[in-house]
Design a protein around this motif. Structure first.
Motif, short mmCIF file in Angstrom:
data_model
loop_
_atom_site.label_atom_id
_atom_site.label_comp_id
_atom_site.label_asym_id
_atom_site.label_seq_id
_atom_site.Cartn_x
_atom_site.Cartn_y
_atom_site.Cartn_z
N PRO A 189 0.80 -1.24 0.00
CA PRO A 189 0.00 0.00 0.00
C PRO A 189 0.83 1.28 0.00
O PRO A 189 0.39 2.29 -0.56
N ASP A 190 2.00 1.29 0.63
CA ASP A 190 2.79 2.53 0.66
C ASP A 190 3.93 2.52 -0.36
O ASP A 190 4.67 3.50 -0.48
N GLY A 191 4.09 1.42 -1.10
CA GLY A 191 5.11 1.37 -2.14
C GLY A 191 6.52 1.25 -1.63
O GLY A 191 7.47 1.45 -2.38
N SER A 192 6.73 0.90 -0.35
CA SER A 192 8.08 0.82 0.21
C SER A 192 8.86 -0.38 -0.31
O SER A 192 10.08 -0.45 -0.12
N TYR A 193 8.19 -1.31 -0.96
CA TYR A 193 8.89 -2.45 -1.54
C TYR A 193 9.61 -2.06 -2.83
O TYR A 193 10.39 -2.85 -3.38
N GLY A 194 9.32 -0.87 -3.35
CA GLY A 194 9.99 -0.39 -4.55
C GLY A 194 9.09 -0.17 -5.73
O GLY A 194 9.50 0.43 -6.72
N GLY A 195 7.83 -0.61 -5.64
CA GLY A 195 6.90 -0.42 -6.75
C GLY A 195 5.92 0.71 -6.47
O GLY A 195 6.02 1.41 -5.46
N ALA A 196 4.98 0.88 -7.38
CA ALA A 196 3.97 1.91 -7.21
C ALA A 196 2.98 1.48 -6.13
O ALA A 196 2.60 0.31 -6.06
N PRO A 197 2.55 2.40 -5.28
CA PRO A 197 1.59 2.04 -4.22
C PRO A 197 0.28 1.53 -4.81
O PRO A 197 -0.19 2.02 -5.83
N ILE A 198 -0.30 0.54 -4.12
CA ILE A 198 -1.62 0.00 -4.48
C ILE A 198 -2.50 0.09 -3.25
O ILE A 198 -2.19 -0.51 -2.21
N PRO A 199 -3.62 0.84 -3.29
CA PRO A 199 -4.50 0.92 -2.13
C PRO A 199 -5.03 -0.45 -1.73
O PRO A 199 -5.22 -1.34 -2.57
N ILE A 200 -5.26 -0.62 -0.44
CA ILE A 200 -5.71 -1.92 0.07
C ILE A 200 -7.02 -2.34 -0.57
O ILE A 200 -7.21 -3.51 -0.93
N VAL A 201 -7.94 -1.38 -0.76
CA VAL A 201 -9.25 -1.73 -1.30
C VAL A 201 -9.16 -2.10 -2.78
O VAL A 201 -10.13 -2.62 -3.35
N GLN A 202 -8.01 -1.87 -3.42
CA GLN A 202 -7.84 -2.24 -4.83
C GLN A 202 -6.97 -3.48 -5.03
O GLN A 202 -6.81 -3.94 -6.17
N MET A 203 -6.42 -4.02 -3.96
CA MET A 203 -5.48 -5.12 -4.10
C MET A 203 -6.15 -6.39 -4.61
O MET A 203 -5.54 -7.16 -5.37
N GLU A 204 -7.41 -6.62 -4.21
CA GLU A 204 -8.09 -7.84 -4.67
C GLU A 204 -8.24 -7.86 -6.19
O GLU A 204 -7.99 -8.88 -6.84
N ARG A 205 -8.67 -6.73 -6.78
CA ARG A 205 -8.87 -6.73 -8.23
C ARG A 205 -7.55 -6.55 -8.99
O ARG A 205 -7.54 -6.63 -10.22
N ARG A 206 -6.49 -6.29 -8.28
CA ARG A 206 -5.17 -6.21 -8.91
C ARG A 206 -4.30 -7.37 -8.43
O ARG A 206 -3.11 -7.24 -8.20
N LEU A 207 -4.94 -8.54 -8.32
CA LEU A 207 -4.30 -9.74 -7.78
C LEU A 207 -3.08 -10.15 -8.60
O LEU A 207 -2.04 -10.52 -8.05
#
Length: 496
Positions: A189-207
């Motif tokens: 969600p905050d993009g600290s892994y190095g990628g673009a942040p993904i909101p929690i409520v959108q993670m399911e549809r961006r599986l």
């Protein structure tokens, strides 16, 4: 050395092979011997058969005082055990015994073609939206992964084959995988892994995107730490606890943020459209202004050119009228002069006759009625010349008045130019062939002068408009008179 015993001490000829179907690491033992049942379970004789199928690796492990060494036999291989195929064995076993004594070695089979698939599950853990750090959201991750061995030498370095147990190894991999998955998903969600942040409520549809991010992180970890290659990774479910308070707060915030973003984007789009329209209008106005200026300039140029042409025509007409008036005056003056010349000539001849010279008596008394034939012929000739000159002058004067210019101009005066019509030359013009080239055109009068000087004769080739071909001048009717002998013959002597 401790490797060689008498022929009676175990180690009969064996067939070393692996008949297991589902394994990763498998240890071979002599028939009828279980692990730890005898200290001689690892005694192997030269000449025993070794079978290694395609996709398998047979590892012979020798425990020496200075460490452990291995021989690796890659399948397919089906032959007896010989030192030629076992370079390490050839170094540690002396050939003084003829290769008949057994040697101590542990034999392990590694399944290179094997693919082990294991399920994994990350139980519910707390995740936080960076915009609402005080409202945790529970999430669980479930899926499966498959792995195999690619670099068997690296795998042997990382693991003790003698104590290898697949179940224990699988548990180690699953525990490590759960830790890696949880660590990556928590920071999405905050993009600290190095990628673009993904909101929690959108993670399911961006599986699928989440799946790729996790796989990219854990694949090198499994290779470096455990010596296995991740063949497949599949997150089947991202289970978000939608009943918790944090999920409702984040969803509302995300909806408001999305709405505000859409409005802002819409405002930006409207502003961009208005700016685009303004630029287009300015460009159109500028283009129209340029076109109007060009049109006005074109009209000005056309107007000035028309005025200039009109002035030129007026001046030309005035000049032409002036020339015509002067021509008429010159014609009248010439007629007057010709008349005076004729009168003077007649008067002179009359005086010549009055003197009595050359008179011929016709029989009258006292010479009355006498004639002067020379004076009479001179008078006649002079009168004819004067009359002809006056007629020509008057004719030319009238022709000039009728045509505007040209015919009435005095000899030696050029016809005026600039709008004045000049009549074509009188008579036919002929081209003459001179040294293979066409010269001319020449008038009949000019050809007459050339004939008189010997430059033109009856055999000269001529051509004029209307003729089909070049022909000899003597064959042209109009030119035949040029070649008549006009030389006056000598006067014959008087008759006696």
């Amino acid at each position: 050395m401790g490797f060689f015993k008498s022929k009676n001490e175990g180690g009969l000829m064996d067939a070393i092979r692996c008949d297991q179907t589902d394994y990763l690491i498998w240890k071979w033992r002599s028939a009828g011997q279980d692990a730890g049942t005898t200290v001689k379970e690892n005694a192997i004789r030269y000449g025993s058969s070794l079978n290694v199928k395609d996709g398998e690796i047979a590892v012979f492990v020798y425990h020496q005082k200075d460490g452990t060494m291995q021989d690796f036999i890659e399948g397919p291989y089906n032959d007896t055990i010989k030192t030629a195929n076992f370079p390490v064995l050839a170094k540690i076993v002396g050939l003084a015994f003829g290769g008949a004594s057994p040697f101590q070695a542990e034999v392990y089979y590694i399944n290179m073609a094997g693919l082990i698939r294991l399920p994994f599950a990350v139980p519910y853990f707390d995740m936080f939206d960076p915009r609402l750090p005080d409202f945790p959201i529970s999430m669980a991750v479930r899926g499966s992964f498959a792995f195999g061995i690619t670099d068997y030498k690296q795998f042997v370095k990382l693991h003790r084959l003698s104590n290898f147990e697949l179940e224990d190894f699988n548990k180690q991999l699953k525990d490590a995988l759960v830790k890696f998955v949880k660590g990556v998903v928590t920071n999405i969600p905050d993009g600290s892994y190095g990628g673009a942040p993904i909101p929690i409520v959108q993670m399911e549809r961006r599986l699928l995107q989440v799946n790729d991010l996790v796989q990219q992180y854990i694949q090198p970890k499994l290779s470096d730490v455990y010596g296995v290659t991740l063949k497949d990774f599949n997150i089947s479910e991202l289970d978000v606890d939608k009943t918790c308070e944090g999920y409702g707060k984040v969803k509302e915030l995300t909806a408001n943020y999305t709405e505000a973003s859409l409005k802002a984007q819409q405002h930006i789009n409207v502003g961009n459209m208005q700016e685009t329209n303004r630029l287009q209008m300015d460009s159109m106005k500028q283009t129209q202004a340029i076109n109007l200026e060009n049109m006005q300039e074109s009209l000005r140029i056309n107007r000035e050119e028309g005025q200039y042409a009109q002035r030129q025509a007026t001046e030309a007409n005035a000049y032409t009228a002036k020339l015509q008036a002067e021509q008429q005056n010159l014609g009248a003056f010439a007629v007057k002069n010709q008349t005076q010349v004729g009168v003077a000539a007649a008067d002179a001849m009359g005086k010549q006759g009055a003197s009595g010279a050359g008179n011929i008596s016709l029989g009258g008394a006292g010479g009355i009625g006498g004639m002067n034939p020379g004076a009479m012929m001179a008078n006649m000739a002079m009168g004819t010349a004067v009359g002809t000159g006056m007629a020509n002058m008057l004719g030319n004067s009238f022709a000039g008045a009728a045509t505007g210019m040209g015919a009435g101009i005095m000899p030696g005066m050029a016809a005026p130019s600039g709008g004045v019509s000049v009549p074509p030359p009188i008579g036919t013009l002929y081209n003459v062939a001179v040294n293979g080239a066409a010269a001319g055109p020449y008038s009949v009068q000019q050809l007459q002068q050339m004939a008189a000087s010997g430059q033109f004769n009856a055999q000269s080739l001529v051509w004029a408009a209307g003729m089909a071909n070049w022909i000899a001048a003597g064959q042209v009717a109009e030119l035949q008179g040029l070649f008549v002998n006009n030389t006056v013959p000598p006067i014959p002597p008087a008759l006696p």
